[in-house]
Design an enzyme around this catalytic site. Structure first.
Site, PDB file in Angstrom:
ATOM      1  N   ASP A   1      53.634 -14.943 -24.572  1.00 37.93           N
ATOM      2  CA  ASP A   1      53.740 -14.975 -25.731  1.00 37.93           C
ATOM      3  C   ASP A   1      54.733 -16.281 -26.333  1.00 37.93           C
ATOM      4  OD1 ASP A   1      54.674 -14.438 -28.514  1.00 37.93           O
ATOM      5  OD2 ASP A   1      54.495 -12.336 -28.409  1.00 37.93           O
TER       6      ASP A   1
ATOM      7  N   GLN B   1      49.858 -15.361 -26.672  1.00 40.12           N
ATOM      8  CA  GLN B   1      50.151 -15.078 -28.206  1.00 40.12           C
ATOM      9  C   GLN B   1      50.976 -16.122 -28.805  1.00 40.12           C
ATOM     10  OE1 GLN B   1      51.844 -11.115 -27.747  1.00 40.12           O
ATOM     11  NE2 GLN B   1      49.632 -10.168 -28.162  1.00 40.12           N
TER      12      GLN B   1
ATOM     13  N   GLU C   1      54.736  -8.490 -20.409  1.00 40.29           N
ATOM     14  CA  GLU C   1      55.272  -9.707 -21.041  1.00 40.29           C
ATOM     15  C   GLU C   1      56.489  -9.390 -21.429  1.00 40.29           C
ATOM     16  OE1 GLU C   1      54.694 -10.600 -26.208  1.00 40.29           O
ATOM     17  OE2 GLU C   1      54.076  -8.544 -25.507  1.00 40.29           O
TER      18      GLU C   1
ATOM     19  N   GLU D   1      50.031 -12.994 -33.199  1.00 43.47           N
ATOM     20  CA  GLU D   1      50.898 -11.884 -33.556  1.00 43.47           C
ATOM     21  C   GLU D   1      52.072 -12.154 -34.251  1.00 43.47           C
ATOM     22  OE1 GLU D   1      52.646  -8.203 -30.777  1.00 43.47           O
ATOM     23  OE2 GLU D   1      52.974 -10.214 -29.918  1.00 43.47           O
TER      24      GLU D   1
END
Length: 252
Positions: free
Chosen positions: A171, A197, A136, A233
């Site tokens: 993300d 995310q 990530e 998140e």
């Protein structure tokens, strides 16, 4: 419908992990994910998952001592591989299918080679277990000097490792800060995305505020055929319950 997962690294932090799983289920999430569950016996996590019918999607390798991960640190290879083994073992025990392998604070060619070799180790160990390894990119405001910062850098590392179970954790919060152009990047990177995310930008709060329009991103993911879940998140602005209007709105 794309399942929405509660990230228990940020949500219901005041509860034990089993209690947080129950809270996420009561709030209407379809799945859960976490950061570092290692202080909780896996049997307790399994009990909560069984009682709620929830699935734990994934977890992280440990951060180390202020390093924000270990895999790209040439002087920490032994610790990094121990962290990989720990994460895979715990994930297997609770039925989690994804492990986020954290790179750490590092830079340069030596760090990249170390990262690649440790990812090869992780993917080789994870494959027989049916577990995906995720990497990530993190933005340089929240994670200064983190080794992995952009999706293009992540794609090159995934190509170098060449393991079918190595995927990108996309993300939207981090990618929007570092690169923007979220929906085009999602389309371009879809073949290597293992998880998505969301959180608002720039506050990292509930995902229905700020620069990104969650409903548009959600509809785009459906349109391009994304088959995974979306991890929520974010850090609640006040309390988890008070800020859950976005989830009901997304569900129509």
């Amino acid at each position: 419908m794309i399942p929405i997962s509660a990230n228990l690294g940020f949500l219901w932090q005041h509860l034990t992990l089993p209690e947080a799983i129950h809270a996420a289920h009561k709030a209407g999430f379809e799945a859960v994910e976490c950061h570092w569950p290692y202080d909780t016996p896996p049997e307790q996590v399994n009990d909560a998952l069984r009682e709620t019918g929830m699935k734990m999607l994934g977890l992280n390798t440990v951060k180390g001592e202020g390093e924000n991960g270990l895999l790209a640190l040439p002087e920490k290879v032994e610790q990094a591989r121990a962290a990989i083994d720990q994460a895979l073992s715990y994930a297997q025990k609770i039925g989690a299918g994804k492990v986020h392998a954290m790179a750490g604070i590092a830079s340069g060619a030596q760090a990249q080679q170390c990262y690649i070799e440790n990812l090869e180790y992780a993917c080789e160990r994870a494959a027989p277990l049916g577990i995906e390894v995720l990497i990530e990119p993190l933005n340089h405001f929240d994670a200064p000097n983190y080794f992995l910062q952009t999706t293009s850098q992540a794609r090159e590392i995934i190509r170098s490792v060449a393991a079918s179970n190595l995927k990108l954790m996309f993300d939207c919060y981090h990618v929007q800060i570092m690169e923007g152009d979220i929906c085009r990047r999602l389309t371009d990177l879809l073949p290597i995305i293992g998880h998505v995310q969301v959180a608002s930008v720039p506050k990292r709060a509930e995902p229905d505020q700020g620069e990104l329009q969650l409903s548009y991103v959600y509809d785009h993911l459906k349109a391009i055929g994304y088959s995974g879940a979306i991890g929520a998140e974010y850090r609640p602005s006040t309390t988890e319950g008070a800020g859950l209007g976005w989830l009901a709105k997304l569900r129509g």
